[in-house]
Design an enzyme around this catalytic site. Structure first.
Site, short mmCIF file in Angstrom:
data_model
loop_
_atom_site.label_atom_id
_atom_site.label_comp_id
_atom_site.label_asym_id
_atom_site.label_seq_id
_atom_site.Cartn_x
_atom_site.Cartn_y
_atom_site.Cartn_z
N ILE A 191 0.84 -1.20 0.00
CA ILE A 191 0.00 0.00 0.00
C ILE A 191 0.88 1.25 0.00
O ILE A 191 0.57 2.24 -0.66
CB ILE A 191 -0.98 -0.02 1.19
N SER A 228 -7.50 -0.59 10.11
CA SER A 228 -8.05 -1.74 9.39
C SER A 228 -9.47 -2.03 9.84
O SER A 228 -9.82 -1.81 11.00
CB SER A 228 -7.16 -2.96 9.67
N ALA A 229 -10.28 -2.55 8.95
CA ALA A 229 -11.65 -2.96 9.27
C ALA A 229 -11.65 -4.06 10.33
O ALA A 229 -12.67 -4.32 10.97
CB ALA A 229 -12.35 -3.47 8.02
N LYS A 260 -3.96 -2.37 16.11
CA LYS A 260 -4.56 -1.32 15.29
C LYS A 260 -5.50 -0.47 16.15
O LYS A 260 -5.45 0.77 16.11
CB LYS A 260 -5.34 -1.93 14.11
N TYR A 267 -3.10 -8.71 16.38
CA TYR A 267 -2.85 -7.76 15.28
C TYR A 267 -3.94 -6.68 15.29
O TYR A 267 -3.65 -5.49 15.28
CB TYR A 267 -2.83 -8.48 13.93
C1 WQD Z 1 -10.54 -12.97 2.43
C2 WQD Z 1 -11.55 -14.11 2.27
C3 WQD Z 1 -11.10 -16.01 3.65
C4 WQD Z 1 -7.31 -17.07 1.66
C5 WQD Z 1 -7.17 -9.91 6.32
C6 WQD Z 1 -6.86 -9.30 7.64
C7 WQD Z 1 -7.19 -7.83 7.61
C8 WQD Z 1 -6.50 -7.19 6.43
C9 WQD Z 1 -6.88 -7.88 5.14
C10 WQD Z 1 -4.44 -6.23 7.18
C11 WQD Z 1 -11.96 -14.75 3.57
C12 WQD Z 1 -10.94 -16.38 2.18
C13 WQD Z 1 -8.49 -16.43 2.03
C14 WQD Z 1 -7.37 -18.38 1.11
C15 WQD Z 1 -9.77 -18.33 1.30
N1 WQD Z 1 -5.09 -7.22 6.59
N2 WQD Z 1 -9.68 -17.06 1.85
N3 WQD Z 1 -8.60 -18.96 0.94
O1 WQD Z 1 -9.13 -12.29 6.32
O2 WQD Z 1 -10.71 -10.63 5.17
O3 WQD Z 1 -8.55 -9.82 6.09
O4 WQD Z 1 -6.49 -9.25 5.28
O5 WQD Z 1 -4.89 -5.20 7.59
O6 WQD Z 1 -6.74 -7.26 8.81
O7 WQD Z 1 -7.67 -9.90 8.63
O8 WQD Z 1 -8.54 -11.25 4.06
O9 WQD Z 1 -7.66 -12.21 1.99
O10 WQD Z 1 -7.16 -13.40 4.18
O11 WQD Z 1 -9.47 -13.48 3.23
O12 WQD Z 1 -10.86 -18.89 1.15
O13 WQD Z 1 -6.34 -19.02 0.76
O14 WQD Z 1 -10.94 -15.15 1.49
O15 WQD Z 1 -11.73 -17.06 4.37
O16 WQD Z 1 -13.32 -15.13 3.48
P1 WQD Z 1 -9.32 -11.08 5.46
P2 WQD Z 1 -8.11 -12.61 3.34
#
Ligand code: WQD
Length: 336
Positions: free
Chosen positions: A12, A124-125, A152, A148
């Site tokens: 980012i 972060s959300a 935040k 983590y």
């Molecule tokens: C997205 C969706 C998974 C990988 C995280 C952090 C958040 C922010 C963004 C820093 C979910 C699914 C994922 C895979 C899958 N980071 N998935 N197979 O968990 O929403 O957010 O990253 O600030 O703080 O928590 O993002 O991309 O890991 O997952 O099915 O191999 O994809 O279950 O539904 P997430 P993600």
């Protein structure tokens, strides 16, 4: 303005650096390259045709940060630097608290010494924890499910209290949803260390043949197709939100929180199908167990950012999928 980007060599950070320079600002980068590459900064310099001062430092180190501020006239700080792996934070919480909180405290102290009062924070959300309802609004309750996320939220509290105690300080807290995509040039992009935790880099590495098959973490969530729903936002839209935030910080005092999301939620299978369609590629996947700590649905109400910052996401899901692949296909092994 001359803007310090801590962690500016990251995913980012590099995209924000490009948009700041495009908007007429100048940038200084501080990064310890623990989760990024100096090559990424070289790519930003090529894209913007600009030389960028880079300090290879730990922003927790007071002396190094003091030296940077004494050698550069800084007008604002965007604080990206931090450890950010949810799972890892559960294994080494003290390292996360030490690094992610100390860096903010050090920056605030040095900024005060040098009369710098504009601070934009990469939040972060995840601070919303398990949302009671969606879409998420900035005034909704917060509470985290991992160290983590707590770092935040604690940083948001530190910055809010600091701004209450010093009327000159202007703080903007940006709550990111799920950034994906890459600059249209394909020269910079997401480059995670090791096996990606996040969905899109995992997909692009499957497409690139670095990984065999995507695991879909659960298809029994209460969503339209049973897979997790998130608010995916193009990293360039997110970067442009930081340009608006810097300008807002420079003309306001106190603390303001903004969601940076599109307001639209897409499921894991929506993303997989959109990626395959946008790039005419097959992505093999298998349904697996839910990932511990995951929530069913999370997406933003971005109204406040639109009304107050004059910012809204513009790029489509197709743009995000196409640009993600454009980066990965041109950089099969990232910046190596
Ligand atoms: C997205 C969706 C998974 C990988 C995280 C952090 C958040 C922010 C963004 C820093 C979910 C699914 C994922 C895979 C899958 N980071 N998935 N197979 O968990 O929403 O957010 O990253 O600030 O703080 O928590 O993002 O991309 O890991 O997952 O099915 O191999 O994809 O279950 O539904 P997430 P993600």
């Amino acid at each position: 303005m001359n803007v310090l980007l801590t962690g500016g060599a990251g995913y980012i950070g590099t995209h924000t650096c490009v948009e700041l320079i495009n908007a007429g600002h100048t940038a200084v980068i501080a990064d310890n390259f623990s989760n990024s590459s100096p090559k990424a900064v070289e790519r930003v310099e090529k894209i913007t045709n600009t030389k960028i001062p880079v300090y290879n430092i730990d922003v927790c180190d007071r002396e190094s940060v003091e030296k940077l501020f004494s050698e550069n006239k800084i007008d604002a700080v965007i604080h990206f630097a931090g450890l950010k792996a949810v799972g890892e934070s559960c294994e080494i919480p003290l390292a996360y608290y030490r690094n992610n909180l100390d860096s903010t405290l050090t920056l605030l102290e040095v900024m005060k010494n040098h009369g710098v009062h504009n601070f934009v924070f990469s939040s972060s959300a995840t601070v919303y924890g398990i949302p009671e309802k969606v879409p998420l609004v900035e005034t909704m309750p917060t509470g985290c499910t991992n160290p983590y996320g707590w770092t935040k939220l604690m940083n948001e509290q530190i910055l809010t209290d600091a701004a209450k105690a010093d009327s000159r300080l202007s703080v903007v807290l940006l709550r990111y949803f799920n950034p994906i995509g890459a600059h249209e040039s394909g020269m910079i992009g997401e480059n995670p260390n090791g096996i990606p935790n996040n969905l899109m880099p995992y997909i692009t590495q499957v497409a690139a043949g670095r990984l065999e098959c995507l695991g879909v973490f659960g298809n029994d969530y209460p969503t339209h197709d049973g897979t997790g729903v998130r608010d995916y936002i193009h990293v360039v839209d997110l970067a442009k939100g930081h340009v608006k935030a810097i300008d807002y910080a420079d003309s306001h005092k106190g603390t303001e929180i903004f969601n940076l999301g599109t307001g639209t939620g897409y499921s894991v299978l929506d993303i997989v199908n959109a990626f395959m369609k946008a790039n005419d590629l097959e992505i093999p996947y298998k349904i697996k167990q839910r990932r511990p700590g995951d929530i069913a649905e999370c997406y933003a109400d971005p109204t406040k950012a639109k009304e107050i910052l004059g910012w809204q996401a513009e790029k489509t899901l197709e743009d995000m999928c196409r640009d993600s692949w454009n980066w990965q296909s041109k950089n099969i092994n990232g910046y190596e």
